[in-house]
Design a protein around this motif. Structure first.
Motif, short mmCIF file in Angstrom:
data_model
loop_
_atom_site.label_atom_id
_atom_site.label_comp_id
_atom_site.label_asym_id
_atom_site.label_seq_id
_atom_site.Cartn_x
_atom_site.Cartn_y
_atom_site.Cartn_z
N ALA A 47 0.90 -0.96 0.23
CA ALA A 47 0.11 0.14 -0.04
C ALA A 47 1.06 1.18 -0.03
O ALA A 47 0.77 2.65 -0.72
CB ALA A 47 -0.27 -0.20 1.11
N LEU A 48 2.05 1.24 0.47
CA LEU A 48 3.06 2.47 1.07
C LEU A 48 3.82 2.77 -0.38
O LEU A 48 3.48 3.33 -0.64
CB LEU A 48 3.89 2.34 1.93
CG LEU A 48 4.48 3.72 2.02
CD1 LEU A 48 4.31 4.75 2.86
CD2 LEU A 48 5.94 3.32 4.04
N ASN A 49 3.63 1.89 -1.08
CA ASN A 49 4.93 1.76 -2.12
C ASN A 49 3.86 2.28 -3.36
O ASN A 49 3.77 3.33 -4.10
CB ASN A 49 5.26 0.12 -2.74
CG ASN A 49 5.84 -0.18 -1.90
OD1 ASN A 49 6.83 0.46 -1.15
ND2 ASN A 49 7.06 -1.27 -2.23
N ILE A 50 2.23 2.18 -3.20
CA ILE A 50 1.54 2.60 -3.97
C ILE A 50 1.21 4.17 -4.18
O ILE A 50 1.08 4.96 -5.25
CB ILE A 50 -0.23 1.68 -3.99
CG1 ILE A 50 0.61 0.02 -4.77
CG2 ILE A 50 -0.78 2.19 -5.08
CD1 ILE A 50 -0.57 -0.70 -4.34
N LEU A 51 0.81 4.35 -2.36
CA LEU A 51 0.72 6.15 -2.60
C LEU A 51 2.41 7.05 -2.69
O LEU A 51 2.05 7.79 -3.37
CB LEU A 51 0.89 5.97 -1.12
CG LEU A 51 -0.35 5.43 -0.31
CD1 LEU A 51 -1.37 5.50 0.63
CD2 LEU A 51 -1.84 5.60 -1.30
N ASP A 52 3.76 5.90 -2.21
CA ASP A 52 4.43 6.87 -2.61
C ASP A 52 5.00 7.27 -4.18
O ASP A 52 5.43 8.11 -4.15
CB ASP A 52 5.57 5.93 -1.93
CG ASP A 52 6.11 6.24 -1.20
OD1 ASP A 52 5.47 6.97 -0.17
OD2 ASP A 52 6.80 5.45 0.15
N ASP A 59 -6.74 1.12 -7.46
CA ASP A 59 -7.24 0.56 -8.63
C ASP A 59 -6.21 -0.82 -8.66
O ASP A 59 -5.08 -0.78 -8.43
CB ASP A 59 -5.70 1.68 -9.36
CG ASP A 59 -5.83 1.34 -11.23
OD1 ASP A 59 -6.19 -0.44 -10.99
OD2 ASP A 59 -5.56 2.02 -11.92
N GLU A 60 -6.97 -2.10 -8.97
CA GLU A 60 -7.26 -3.87 -8.94
C GLU A 60 -5.25 -3.58 -9.16
O GLU A 60 -4.47 -4.23 -9.16
CB GLU A 60 -8.25 -4.04 -9.11
CG GLU A 60 -7.47 -5.41 -9.38
CD GLU A 60 -8.43 -6.55 -9.55
OE1 GLU A 60 -9.85 -6.52 -9.78
OE2 GLU A 60 -7.98 -7.92 -8.72
N SER A 61 -5.35 -3.43 -10.81
CA SER A 61 -4.33 -3.56 -12.07
C SER A 61 -3.19 -3.64 -10.98
O SER A 61 -1.57 -3.85 -11.06
CB SER A 61 -4.35 -3.35 -13.62
OG SER A 61 -5.21 -2.02 -13.53
N ILE A 62 -3.19 -1.70 -10.56
CA ILE A 62 -2.51 -0.90 -10.31
C ILE A 62 -1.68 -2.22 -8.73
O ILE A 62 0.25 -2.41 -8.73
CB ILE A 62 -2.13 0.45 -9.53
CG1 ILE A 62 -2.13 1.33 -11.02
CG2 ILE A 62 -1.15 1.34 -8.96
CD1 ILE A 62 -2.27 2.65 -10.57
N ALA A 63 -2.09 -2.14 -7.80
CA ALA A 63 -2.30 -3.06 -7.15
C ALA A 63 -1.40 -3.98 -6.63
O ALA A 63 -0.47 -4.95 -6.02
CB ALA A 63 -3.63 -2.92 -5.90
N VAL A 64 -2.29 -5.19 -8.39
CA VAL A 64 -1.37 -6.08 -8.32
C VAL A 64 0.13 -5.98 -8.76
O VAL A 64 1.30 -6.93 -8.89
CB VAL A 64 -2.50 -7.19 -9.66
CG1 VAL A 64 -1.44 -8.02 -9.95
CG2 VAL A 64 -3.47 -7.49 -9.01
N ARG A 65 0.47 -5.03 -10.04
CA ARG A 65 1.43 -4.86 -10.47
C ARG A 65 2.02 -5.15 -9.26
O ARG A 65 3.90 -5.14 -9.35
CB ARG A 65 1.66 -4.15 -11.50
CG ARG A 65 2.65 -3.90 -12.00
CD ARG A 65 3.42 -3.29 -13.18
NE ARG A 65 1.30 -2.19 -13.71
CZ ARG A 65 1.11 -0.94 -13.72
NH1 ARG A 65 2.71 -0.36 -13.46
NH2 ARG A 65 0.67 -1.00 -14.34
N PHE A 99 -8.11 -7.68 -2.66
CA PHE A 99 -7.61 -8.23 -4.37
C PHE A 99 -7.03 -9.58 -4.13
O PHE A 99 -5.51 -9.54 -3.32
CB PHE A 99 -6.55 -7.07 -5.32
CG PHE A 99 -7.01 -5.87 -4.95
CD1 PHE A 99 -8.78 -6.06 -5.58
CD2 PHE A 99 -6.82 -4.47 -5.13
CE1 PHE A 99 -9.41 -4.17 -5.80
CE2 PHE A 99 -7.16 -3.25 -5.07
CZ PHE A 99 -8.87 -3.26 -5.13
N GLY A 100 -7.78 -10.79 -4.82
CA GLY A 100 -7.35 -11.57 -4.67
C GLY A 100 -6.25 -11.99 -4.76
O GLY A 100 -5.15 -13.04 -4.83
N LYS A 101 -5.70 -11.42 -6.57
CA LYS A 101 -4.11 -11.57 -6.78
C LYS A 101 -3.09 -10.93 -6.39
O LYS A 101 -1.85 -10.81 -6.28
CB LYS A 101 -4.25 -10.71 -8.44
CG LYS A 101 -5.40 -11.64 -9.65
CD LYS A 101 -5.02 -10.83 -10.62
CE LYS A 101 -5.47 -12.04 -11.61
NZ LYS A 101 -6.44 -10.66 -12.98
N VAL A 102 -3.44 -9.53 -4.84
CA VAL A 102 -2.02 -9.25 -4.61
C VAL A 102 -1.96 -10.39 -3.58
O VAL A 102 -1.11 -9.99 -3.21
CB VAL A 102 -3.05 -8.19 -3.55
CG1 VAL A 102 -2.18 -7.76 -2.69
CG2 VAL A 102 -2.79 -6.97 -4.57
#
Ligand code: CDP
Length: 219
Positions: A47-52, A59-65, A99-102
């Motif tokens: 989560a922190l990496n996404i916010l940084d 956004d699911e695809s961003i979270a999965v990546r 998100f299941g893929k996360v």
């Protein structure tokens, strides 16, 4: 405790926010000389990496990546970042954790952590006894009423000089409980071997003693 078949002993500890599972897990690991993994820190780090990056946590695809990237370059030192401990990141973690893929991206690291422990490992989270280590020799489910948990978290925030009202803390906790409720249920437990400990009226020492009794009396 005897480790009869050479496999490390796994202690799975699940429970909601501020139930006391994290501090119990840490103390047990120290007492038993086992490795310790706070699996919530993995979700918090994603989560922190996404916010940084200035990206959208929903956004699911961003979270999965982000979870796949994190898993590929996993450095456990990045799990000690103090910024991971805020309630904002706790909430953001509970969003990506839906998100299941996360969740899938983070499974192998958690399973391997337990498997490669020399003596044993204590893992704490939300789905350790059900999904990550369903064969764990010891399973504990640590819980307390939402009000008691909010009171503890509020006190902890105050002691760290963070301003928040009890009402806000309780509301945030209930919202997070709701998001986590799908997977956080001791009755999802496959073999019904889970030991539920309600810590609402217990001191941390009492919880530790109950947990040690369960571990020492393992059949
Ligand atoms: O310590 P606290 O319970 O406040 O938070 P945490 O254990 O660090 O977990 C933060 C969030 O990550 C939780 O609200 C869950 O949504 C998620 N999580 C999860 O889904 N599965 C885990 N094994 C650990 C955490």
């Amino acid at each position: 405790m005897m480790n009869d078949n050479q496999k490390p002993i796994i202690i799975a500890i699940d429970g909601p926010a501020a139930s006391g599972k994290g501090s119990l897990a840490k103390k047990l690991a120290k007492e038993l000389n086992y490795d310790f993994l706070d699996t919530g820190a993995l979700y918090r780090r994603v989560a922190l990496n996404i916010l940084d990056n200035g990206d959208d946590i929903n956004d699911e695809s961003i979270a999965v990546r982000a979870s796949l990237d994190f898993n590929e370059n996993l450095d456990v030192k990045t799990l000690e970042d103090e910024r991971l401990r805020s309630d904002t990141i706790g909430s953001a973690a509970s969003v990506v954790a839906q998100f299941g893929k996360v969740r899938q991206a983070l499974i192998d690291f958690q399973r391997n952590f337990g498997a490669k422990a020399s003596l044993g490992a204590v893992l704490d989270g939300r789905d350790i006894g059900t999904v990550i280590c369903p064969n764990a020799q010891i399973k504990l489910f640590i819980t307390a009423t939402a009000e008691k948990r909010a009171k503890r978290r509020h006190k902890e925030l105050q002691s760290r000089g963070i301003n928040a009202t009890y009402g806000d803390v309780l509301a945030e906790m209930q919202e997070r409980d709701e998001r986590d409720s799908v997977r956080l249920n001791p009755h999802l437990e496959p073999d019904h071997q889970v030991n539920i400990i309600d810590t609402s009226d217990m001191t941390p020492n009492e919880v530790m003693n109950v947990a040690l009794d369960i571990i020492n009396n393992r059949s």
